[in-house]
Design a protein around this motif. Structure first.
Motif, PDB file in Angstrom:
ATOM      1  N   SER A 158     -18.698  15.215  66.648  1.00  0.00           N
ATOM      2  CA  SER A 158     -19.548  14.575  67.655  1.00  0.00           C
ATOM      3  C   SER A 158     -18.901  14.577  69.037  1.00  0.00           C
ATOM      4  CB  SER A 158     -19.899  13.148  67.244  1.00  0.00           C
ATOM      5  OG  SER A 158     -18.735  12.368  67.115  1.00  0.00           O
ATOM      6  N   GLY A 159     -17.626  14.895  69.094  1.00  0.00           N
ATOM      7  CA  GLY A 159     -16.932  14.896  70.374  1.00  0.00           C
ATOM      8  C   GLY A 159     -16.834  16.261  71.028  1.00  0.00           C
ATOM      9  N   LEU A 160     -17.381  17.286  70.374  1.00  0.00           N
ATOM     10  CA  LEU A 160     -17.295  18.632  70.948  1.00  0.00           C
ATOM     11  C   LEU A 160     -18.193  18.767  72.173  1.00  0.00           C
ATOM     12  CD1 LEU A 160     -17.238  20.841  67.734  1.00  0.00           C
ATOM     13  CD2 LEU A 160     -15.350  20.377  69.294  1.00  0.00           C
ATOM     14  N   ALA A 165     -21.964  23.884  70.870  1.00  0.00           N
ATOM     15  CA  ALA A 165     -23.150  23.566  70.060  1.00  0.00           C
ATOM     16  C   ALA A 165     -23.445  24.633  69.015  1.00  0.00           C
ATOM     17  CB  ALA A 165     -24.361  23.341  70.956  1.00  0.00           C
ATOM     18  N   ALA A 166     -23.282  25.893  69.371  1.00  0.00           N
ATOM     19  CA  ALA A 166     -23.547  26.970  68.412  1.00  0.00           C
ATOM     20  C   ALA A 166     -22.568  26.906  67.247  1.00  0.00           C
ATOM     21  CB  ALA A 166     -23.472  28.325  69.106  1.00  0.00           C
ATOM     22  N   SER A 167     -21.316  26.574  67.530  1.00  0.00           N
ATOM     23  CA  SER A 167     -20.318  26.455  66.464  1.00  0.00           C
ATOM     24  C   SER A 167     -20.664  25.319  65.524  1.00  0.00           C
ATOM     25  CB  SER A 167     -18.934  26.207  67.059  1.00  0.00           C
ATOM     26  OG  SER A 167     -18.569  27.262  67.893  1.00  0.00           O
ATOM     27  N   VAL A 168     -21.112  24.205  66.089  1.00  0.00           N
ATOM     28  CA  VAL A 168     -21.481  23.049  65.277  1.00  0.00           C
ATOM     29  C   VAL A 168     -22.707  23.379  64.433  1.00  0.00           C
ATOM     30  CG1 VAL A 168     -22.272  20.651  65.329  1.00  0.00           C
ATOM     31  CG2 VAL A 168     -20.473  21.400  66.878  1.00  0.00           C
ATOM     32  N   ALA A 169     -23.700  23.999  65.053  1.00  0.00           N
ATOM     33  CA  ALA A 169     -24.940  24.321  64.341  1.00  0.00           C
ATOM     34  C   ALA A 169     -24.698  25.312  63.209  1.00  0.00           C
ATOM     35  CB  ALA A 169     -25.973  24.876  65.322  1.00  0.00           C
ATOM     36  N   ALA A 170     -23.657  26.124  63.320  1.00  0.00           N
ATOM     37  CA  ALA A 170     -23.359  27.115  62.283  1.00  0.00           C
ATOM     38  C   ALA A 170     -22.786  26.487  61.018  1.00  0.00           C
ATOM     39  CB  ALA A 170     -22.402  28.162  62.839  1.00  0.00           C
ATOM     40  N   VAL A 171     -22.390  25.225  61.106  1.00  0.00           N
ATOM     41  CA  VAL A 171     -21.811  24.525  59.956  1.00  0.00           C
ATOM     42  C   VAL A 171     -22.784  23.439  59.535  1.00  0.00           C
ATOM     43  CG1 VAL A 171     -19.818  23.208  59.134  1.00  0.00           C
ATOM     44  CG2 VAL A 171     -19.499  24.967  60.878  1.00  0.00           C
ATOM     45  N   THR A 172     -23.179  23.420  58.276  1.00  0.00           N
ATOM     46  CA  THR A 172     -24.147  22.422  57.816  1.00  0.00           C
ATOM     47  C   THR A 172     -23.553  21.025  57.905  1.00  0.00           C
ATOM     48  OG1 THR A 172     -23.430  22.501  55.504  1.00  0.00           O
ATOM     49  CG2 THR A 172     -25.158  24.079  56.189  1.00  0.00           C
ATOM     50  N   ALA A 173     -24.421  20.036  57.990  1.00  0.00           N
ATOM     51  CA  ALA A 173     -23.967  18.645  58.101  1.00  0.00           C
ATOM     52  C   ALA A 173     -23.072  18.238  56.928  1.00  0.00           C
ATOM     53  CB  ALA A 173     -25.163  17.706  58.235  1.00  0.00           C
TER      54      ALA A 173
END
Length: 189
Positions: A158-160, A165-173
């Motif tokens: 949550s601090g990125l 955003a693309a890196s975060v979205a590439a990893v499932t919750a």
């Protein structure tokens, strides 16, 4: 004609805090407008000053309220620190405004240490130290360092920055949560 009965002080404080949460997390302390949040709360500027002493007091009270709420929702468990980091991650995902409020605090009030939060932090570090002395946790890092590393790992996603955003979205919750648990486990191993 019905007689007007003012809301209870606790209810009004809670209503103002709820409105302040959205206002401050979106605009920060400098950009927030008391008039706007008071209108959302069905209140007025004078009530903010009455209950909190002004905008800074409201911001500080909100930060203490929200961070205490996070710790209440995920109480520290030094016997299962990696799993606790996973729970802390979950709570911060459910409450994305908390990370934003903490960031605004660091940016706009870097020299203001809130006593309640400082004491909560010190208590948590003391608990980590007791667990290290009891050989429940490794002693590779000082207690404050270990606690800080675990907390920052828990809120890593949550601090990125928005650029990630693309890196975060590439990893499932679920995988993001598992990364937190695994990283803290490796830190402790």
């Amino acid at each position: 004609m019905a007689r007007f009965t003012p809301p209870a002080a606790d209810a009004m404080r809670a209503t103002l805090l709820a409105a302040a949460r959205d206002e401050f997390s979106a605009h920060g302390l400098a950009g927030a407008r008391i008039e706007r949040l008071a209108a959302v709360a069905g209140s007025n500027k004078a009530q903010v000053f009455h209950y909190f002493g002004g905008k800074d007091g409201l911001f500080d009270a909100l930060l203490v309220h929200e961070l205490t709420g996070v710790l209440d929702a995920a109480p520290l468990d030094t016997a299962a620190l990696a799993e606790w980091a996973g729970r802390l991650h979950d709570v911060t995902v459910e409450r994305p405004w908390v990370q934003r409020l903490a960031t605004w605090h660091r940016l706009e009030r870097p020299d203001v240490a809130l006593e309640t939060l400082a004491q909560q932090y010190a208590d948590a570090v003391d608990e980590v130290e007791r667990a290290q002395r009891a050989d429940v946790l490794p002693r590779r890092f000082r207690p404050a360092v270990l606690f800080g590393l675990v907390v920052h790992t828990a809120v890593f996603w949550s601090g990125l920055a928005p650029e990630a955003a693309a890196s975060v979205a590439a990893v499932t919750a679920p995988r993001r949560r598992q990364v937190v648990v695994d990283a803290v486990g490796a830190l402790l191993g």
